[in-house]
Motif scaffolding. Structure first.
Motif, PDB file in Angstrom:
ATOM      1  N   ALA A  94       6.931  26.662   2.254  1.00 34.72           N
ATOM      2  CA  ALA A  94       7.677  25.592   2.907  1.00 34.72           C
ATOM      3  C   ALA A  94       8.964  25.337   2.131  1.00 34.72           C
ATOM      4  N   THR A 103       6.948  25.222  -3.003  1.00 40.10           N
ATOM      5  CA  THR A 103       5.954  25.872  -3.857  1.00 40.10           C
ATOM      6  C   THR A 103       6.421  25.966  -5.300  1.00 40.10           C
ATOM      7  N   ALA A 150       8.818  25.934   7.634  1.00 41.01           N
ATOM      8  CA  ALA A 150       7.535  26.474   7.180  1.00 41.01           C
ATOM      9  C   ALA A 150       7.428  27.909   7.654  1.00 41.01           C
ATOM     10  N   PRO A 210       4.380  30.227   7.841  1.00 39.46           N
ATOM     11  CA  PRO A 210       2.959  30.519   7.640  1.00 39.46           C
ATOM     12  C   PRO A 210       2.655  32.009   7.628  1.00 39.46           C
ATOM     13  N   ALA A 268       0.931  20.010  -0.887  1.00 39.67           N
ATOM     14  CA  ALA A 268       1.324  21.080   0.025  1.00 39.67           C
ATOM     15  C   ALA A 268       1.958  22.242  -0.712  1.00 39.67           C
ATOM     16  N   GLU A 269       2.382  22.006  -1.957  1.00 42.23           N
ATOM     17  CA  GLU A 269       3.028  23.066  -2.702  1.00 42.23           C
ATOM     18  C   GLU A 269       2.029  24.038  -3.317  1.00 42.23           C
ATOM     19  N   THR A 279       1.000  28.153   2.697  1.00 43.65           N
ATOM     20  CA  THR A 279       2.108  28.179   3.642  1.00 43.65           C
ATOM     21  C   THR A 279       3.411  27.913   2.899  1.00 43.65           C
ATOM     22  N   LEU A 338       5.548  16.125   0.558  1.00 49.08           N
ATOM     23  CA  LEU A 338       4.851  17.408   0.462  1.00 49.08           C
ATOM     24  C   LEU A 338       4.266  17.605  -0.926  1.00 49.08           C
ATOM     25  N   MET A 385      13.094  20.864   7.309  1.00 51.09           N
ATOM     26  CA  MET A 385      11.865  21.470   6.835  1.00 51.09           C
ATOM     27  C   MET A 385      11.683  22.790   7.554  1.00 51.09           C
TER      28      MET A 385
END
Length: 72
Positions: A49, A26, A3, A5, A70-71, A47, A65, A1
């Motif tokens: 990812a 995303t 990320a 940000p 989270a996407e 964010t 996710l 993973m």
């Protein structure tokens, strides 16, 4: 993973992905590294990812996710 940000108010950023096959959480697109994604669209509050598809547990990480939103 991995990320990446956002720390400022710009709407884009450059993101470096090391060697590997990565899925963008995303967009769902697969990206082959090493590569620098220039001008990746990432408004403040989102964010970017990426999940390394060859890593142990990659499918579970991506599904988790996506399930948590989270996407977005």
């Amino acid at each position: 993973m991995l990320a990446a940000p956002k720390l400022d108010e710009g709407t884009t950023r450059d993101i470096f992905l090391p060697t590997g096959t990565w899925r963008d959480v995303t967009t769902g697109k697969v990206v082959h590294g090493p590569v620098t994604l220039k001008g990746y669209v990432a408004p403040l509050g989102v964010t970017p990812a990426f999940v390394n598809l060859k890593a142990k547990g990659a499918t579970k990480a991506y599904q988790a996710l996506a399930r948590t939103g989270a996407e977005q």
